[in-house]
Motif scaffolding. Structure first.
Motif, mmCIF file in Angstrom:
data_model
loop_
_atom_site.group_PDB
_atom_site.id
_atom_site.type_symbol
_atom_site.label_atom_id
_atom_site.label_comp_id
_atom_site.label_asym_id
_atom_site.label_seq_id
_atom_site.Cartn_x
_atom_site.Cartn_y
_atom_site.Cartn_z
ATOM 1 N N ARG A 383 39.390 34.757 36.371
ATOM 2 C CA ARG A 383 38.922 36.244 36.440
ATOM 3 C C ARG A 383 39.458 36.763 35.151
ATOM 4 N N GLY A 384 40.606 36.351 34.626
ATOM 5 C CA GLY A 384 41.059 36.999 33.180
ATOM 6 C C GLY A 384 40.178 36.343 32.072
ATOM 7 N N VAL A 385 39.873 35.194 32.067
ATOM 8 C CA VAL A 385 38.822 34.617 31.197
ATOM 9 C C VAL A 385 37.729 35.527 31.078
ATOM 10 N N HIS A 386 37.066 35.726 32.281
ATOM 11 C CA HIS A 386 35.825 36.537 32.396
ATOM 12 C C HIS A 386 35.916 37.809 32.054
ATOM 13 N N LYS A 387 36.723 38.427 32.472
ATOM 14 C CA LYS A 387 37.161 40.027 32.221
ATOM 15 C C LYS A 387 37.388 40.161 30.668
ATOM 16 N N TYR A 388 38.011 39.077 30.043
ATOM 17 C CA TYR A 388 38.638 39.366 28.788
ATOM 18 C C TYR A 388 38.561 38.165 27.806
ATOM 19 N N GLY A 389 37.332 37.541 27.894
ATOM 20 C CA GLY A 389 36.591 36.728 27.007
ATOM 21 C C GLY A 389 36.612 37.056 25.351
ATOM 22 N N VAL A 426 35.046 23.551 45.262
ATOM 23 C CA VAL A 426 36.064 24.023 45.927
ATOM 24 C C VAL A 426 35.938 25.661 45.788
ATOM 25 N N PHE A 427 35.505 26.243 44.480
ATOM 26 C CA PHE A 427 35.661 27.832 44.284
ATOM 27 C C PHE A 427 34.162 28.136 44.504
ATOM 28 N N GLN A 428 33.137 26.932 44.392
ATOM 29 C CA GLN A 428 32.039 27.549 44.927
ATOM 30 C C GLN A 428 31.762 27.619 46.135
ATOM 31 N N ASP A 429 32.531 26.908 47.111
ATOM 32 C CA ASP A 429 32.505 26.717 48.522
ATOM 33 C C ASP A 429 33.051 28.299 49.052
ATOM 34 N N ILE A 430 33.971 28.564 48.243
ATOM 35 C CA ILE A 430 34.910 29.810 48.572
ATOM 36 C C ILE A 430 33.941 30.941 48.475
ATOM 37 N N LYS A 431 32.976 30.897 47.312
ATOM 38 C CA LYS A 431 32.209 32.041 46.972
ATOM 39 C C LYS A 431 31.123 32.030 47.924
ATOM 40 N N ASP A 432 30.938 30.760 48.732
ATOM 41 C CA ASP A 432 29.618 30.821 49.558
ATOM 42 C C ASP A 432 30.179 31.094 51.020
ATOM 43 N N LEU A 525 39.656 35.796 47.136
ATOM 44 C CA LEU A 525 39.080 34.664 46.169
ATOM 45 C C LEU A 525 37.506 34.773 46.198
ATOM 46 N N LYS A 526 36.920 35.060 47.358
ATOM 47 C CA LYS A 526 35.552 35.178 47.461
ATOM 48 C C LYS A 526 34.763 36.538 46.734
ATOM 49 N N THR A 527 35.774 37.453 46.884
ATOM 50 C CA THR A 527 35.424 38.618 45.920
ATOM 51 C C THR A 527 35.479 38.543 44.171
ATOM 52 N N LEU A 528 36.681 37.643 43.987
ATOM 53 C CA LEU A 528 36.883 37.280 42.507
ATOM 54 C C LEU A 528 35.793 36.501 42.227
ATOM 55 N N MET A 529 35.356 35.452 42.991
ATOM 56 C CA MET A 529 34.134 34.597 42.290
ATOM 57 C C MET A 529 32.822 35.309 42.369
ATOM 58 N N GLU A 530 32.715 36.434 43.415
ATOM 59 C CA GLU A 530 31.317 36.902 43.107
ATOM 60 C C GLU A 530 31.226 37.856 41.885
ATOM 61 N N GLU A 531 32.467 38.385 41.695
ATOM 62 C CA GLU A 531 32.557 39.027 40.413
ATOM 63 C C GLU A 531 32.804 38.510 38.916
ATOM 64 N N HIS A 532 33.299 37.567 39.008
ATOM 65 C CA HIS A 532 33.800 36.800 37.968
ATOM 66 C C HIS A 532 33.418 35.189 37.777
ATOM 67 N N GLY A 533 32.683 34.638 38.823
ATOM 68 C CA GLY A 533 32.385 33.217 38.776
ATOM 69 C C GLY A 533 31.291 33.064 37.654
ATOM 70 N N ASN A 534 30.639 33.683 36.978
ATOM 71 C CA ASN A 534 29.818 33.401 35.943
ATOM 72 C C ASN A 534 30.435 32.742 34.865
ATOM 73 N N VAL A 535 31.706 32.847 34.577
ATOM 74 C CA VAL A 535 32.266 32.310 33.589
ATOM 75 C C VAL A 535 32.493 30.830 33.517
#
Length: 724
Positions: A383-389, A426-432, A525-535
């Motif tokens: 989240r930090g890298v995505h939000k504050y790249g 793992v994080f993609q599974d959480i997002k799904d 974490l699902k919410t986090l990845m939906e909002e910030h997983g693009n990074v």
């Protein structure tokens, strides 16, 4: 001596030099930290109560009583005097990536005129340099000169030995009379405190009861070049800019891939041994050294230490590296791109977070899908890298690092996170909305009975990623070799603190809804990845497709130059981040922008002036002298009735005239001073001035390939990179 004679003399001196005497290295246990006033030394020198107080301050950041400072000062003075020290210095780290020190004597005189030594707790605690004489971003005017250094008890004092004597160095913070941070250390300590506070919230919500003070840790891989001093002294650009502004690529560079991890040249090995012995005496755990990819390039990497200590040690390491290199007849180049056409140098900052009770919170263990604390902290980094790249790009921005970012040896200027196959799944599974058992790397079996089998890592590494997970830590690969690690560490600690605060708020709500701890974590974490997983990106960061996709489809920023990146320090979201976490006040953050922007502009202007001077006083005379010799030779051959082909002379004449015209254009360009803003001035330097410098260089490098070798005034790449 003319330039070409100086160059040829340098080659002769280097190839005919006497071999240095190799000292037998002393055993590590005899020299380790012998010049450091660390906890082990203090335990012997202090009374029990004083030592207990100091130890608590070092380990937890607890305040230290002034009376204890008096005891420490007395013991520190006695220890230093026993080692022949006569001076002490509050060493500090201003906003210029360098180290600053003012030396004071222990000596005072009494009424009888006798000299005695004195060093009280008040002298230990506070020093006073000039707060307006360092770049400070208008925090201090020239007429407001007072500044303070203050002892940092969490970083041990040490002794620096030189041929001119020994000095007790006291690591310190540096502030203005009005209390603003003028250095790199205060923000680092603040950022670690903010991260500790936020991490405790998350760990308490996760049911952890005993939570020791959390610290970030750092292990920085330092790359550098070594060039013989005889060559360096014949190159004004290396002396004043740290890089070659001219230089044609040699026939052989690094294309054979024969330098990386190759046999270390004997002379370099002697330098490394001397350098590392000094590091060991100062308690700096140099772990590895080797040849790097480019010819003449090397790397040294220390073992992990707490971020504050690691940052101090990094500064000390760079200072020692340069001094020791000079003693061995080298110039140590820390510029990110000292030679065009071969790899530049970075300082990969390996970063993790942990404490004595929970351990390394970025260590996934063998079953990361079950390690909820790890998943939360790793998610916080994502989240930090995505939000504050843009912030992460800004803290690695410099005129020198701009040459390296995006090249084949460095990550691109687009900030993304590489997790590896296992963690990405793992994080993609959480997002799904699911969680499955994480894969393992499997056993490495070469089918050779004499080679022991071993467990392969579950994911490969990605050298094109600027921010990569590497097993139990993240590696910020885009940091420049000449930079202080403090700026990147401040940014990483702060964005982690912000994300952990966000996670704590979400987690508290989920847990209140009577779900299980696992369900609550996965929901957050699902919410986090939906909002910030693009990074998260595991592919080729060099590819044109990634540059297109990152910007157009994922909404990431591509900030190729410092002129693009530094203005983000003025962005309201960045200002609010630092203000909320207590790391920088708005005025302190604004000062950083002003200092870094000024440094960027000045660096490019110095290079431009050097390009003009060297082209006029070194290259032009060499080219015209060769043209005159060719003309004489052609006239002599004509008298013999032999007609010569004038193609070479014509080519040299054309390149010389084109160079002179490009120099005139550059000279005119650097006289412009009418800019509406600092941002406009930076952009002008980044695009107009640098473009004209490249134009001059193109013609100079072409002339190097045609002018007679014995007339060329500058040491060439083939000499500087290969003659050791």
């Amino acid at each position: 001596m003319s330039g070409n004679e100086s160059r040829l003399t340098a080659i002769s001196q280097i190839t005919n030099r006497e071999k240095m005497t190799v000292k037998t290295p002393e055993p590590l246990d005899k020299i380790w930290a012998t010049d450091v006033f660390n906890l082990a030394t203090m335990e012997q020198a202090l009374n029990k109560s004083a030592f207990k107080a100091v130890k608590q301050t070092v380990q937890t950041g607890a305040p230290l009583a002034p009376a204890v400072a008096d005891v420490v000062a007395a013991a520190m003075k006695s220890w230093a005097l026993s080692k022949g020290v006569k001076f002490f210095s509050h060493i500090f780290y201003p906003m210029t990536n360098i180290t600053a020190e003012k030396h004071d004597g222990f000596i005072v005189t009494n009424s009888e005129g006798n000299a005695i030594t004195e060093f009280s707790g008040s002298l230990l605690i506070k020093g006073e340099p000039d707060g307006s004489s360092f770049p400070n971003g208008s925090l201090r005017m020239t007429n407001a000169a007072r500044g303070y250094t203050a002892w940092d008890p969490t970083s041990p004092a040490f002794i620096m030995h030189t041929e001119n004597g020994s000095t007790l160095m006291i690591p310190s913070v540096f502030m203005s009379w009005t209390g603003e941070a003028l250095d790199k250390k205060i923000p680092l300590l603040r950022s670690n405190a903010a991260m500790d506070k936020a991490a405790r919230k998350v760990l308490k919500l996760m049911g952890e009861e005993e939570i020791a003070t959390l610290n970030s840790s750092c292990g920085a891989e330092q790359e550098y070049f070594l060039v013989d001093l005889n060559f360096a002294n014949a190159r004004p650009d290396l002396l004043l800019a740290g890089r070659t502004l001219f230089g044609a690529s040699p026939a052989k560079g690094q294309q054979f891939d024969d330098h990386y991890f190759g046999a270390i040249p004997e002379r370099v090995q002697v330098f490394m041994q001397d350098f590392e012995d000094q590091l060991y005496r100062l308690g700096i755990p140099a772990k590895t050294h080797h040849n790097e990819v480019a010819p003449g390039q090397f790397e040294i990497a220390p073992y992990f230490e707490s971020a504050n200590i690691a940052a101090d040690h990094q500064q000390l390491m760079m200072t020692l590296m340069k001094c020791t290199a000079k003693k061995h007849g080298f110039m140590c180049l820390l510029h990110e791109k000292p030679f065009a056409g071969v790899n530049g140098s970075g300082k990969h900052v390996n970063w993790s977070v942990g404490n004595a009770t929970q351990g390394n919170l970025l260590d996934p263990g063998s079953t990361p899908h079950d390690n909820l604390n790890f998943l939360l902290f790793c998610g916080a980094v994502i989240r930090g890298v995505h939000k504050y790249g843009p912030l992460l790009r800004a803290v690695i921005a410099s005129a020198s690092n701009d040459h390296r970012l995006g090249a084949n040896e460095a990550p691109p200027a687009i900030l993304s996170v590489y997790l590896g196959d296992q963690l990405e799944k793992v994080f993609q599974d959480i997002k799904d909305g699911k969680i499955a058992t994480s894969s393992k790397g499997g056993e490495m079996d070469l089918g050779l009975s004499q080679i022991l089998k071993f467990e392969r890592d579950p994911g490969d590494r990605n050298r094109t990623s600027p921010f990569a997970f590497t097993g139990n830590r993240f590696e910020f690969r885009a940091v420049g070799s000449s930079q202080s690690v403090s700026g990147p560490l401040v940014a990483m600690n702060t964005i982690l603190a912000d994300s952990l605060d966000w996670i704590a708020g979400k987690l508290e709500t989920e847990l209140a809804n009577a779900g299980s701890k696992t369900e609550a974590v996965l929901s957050v974490l699902k919410t986090l990845m939906e909002e910030h997983g693009n990074v998260v990106f595991g592919g080729d960061g060099y590819s044109a497709e990634w540059h297109r996709m990152a910007v157009e489809e994922r909404g990431l920023k591509n900030l190729p130059t410092s002129a693009d990146a530094l203005p983000y320090l003025r962005d309201e979201s960045i200002r609010e981040l630092f203000s909320r976490t207590g790391v920088f006040s708005p005025v302190e953050l604004e000062s950083r922008f002003e200092v870094y922007a000024e440094q960027y502009i000045l660096s490019i202007e110095v290079e431009a002036k050097l390009v003009i001077e060297m082209a006029k006083t070194m290259i032009y005379p060499a080219a015209t002298q060769y043209l005159a010799e060719l003309s004489m030779a052609n006239n002599g051959m004509a008298e013999l009735g032999i007609e010569m082909d004038n193609a070479i002379a014509l080519s040299i004449a054309n390149e010389t005239n084109a160079m002179v015209a490009a120099v005139a254009e550059l000279s005119s360009a650097i006289k412009q001073h009418d800019f509406d803003s600092v941002e406009a001035h930076m952009n002008y330097c980044a695009h107009d001035i640098r473009g004209l410098m490249v134009k001059v260089r193109t013609h100079v490098d072409a002339l190097e390939a045609e002018v007679a070798d014995d007339l060329w005034p500058l040491p060439k790449y083939r000499e500087m990179l290969f003659i050791k």
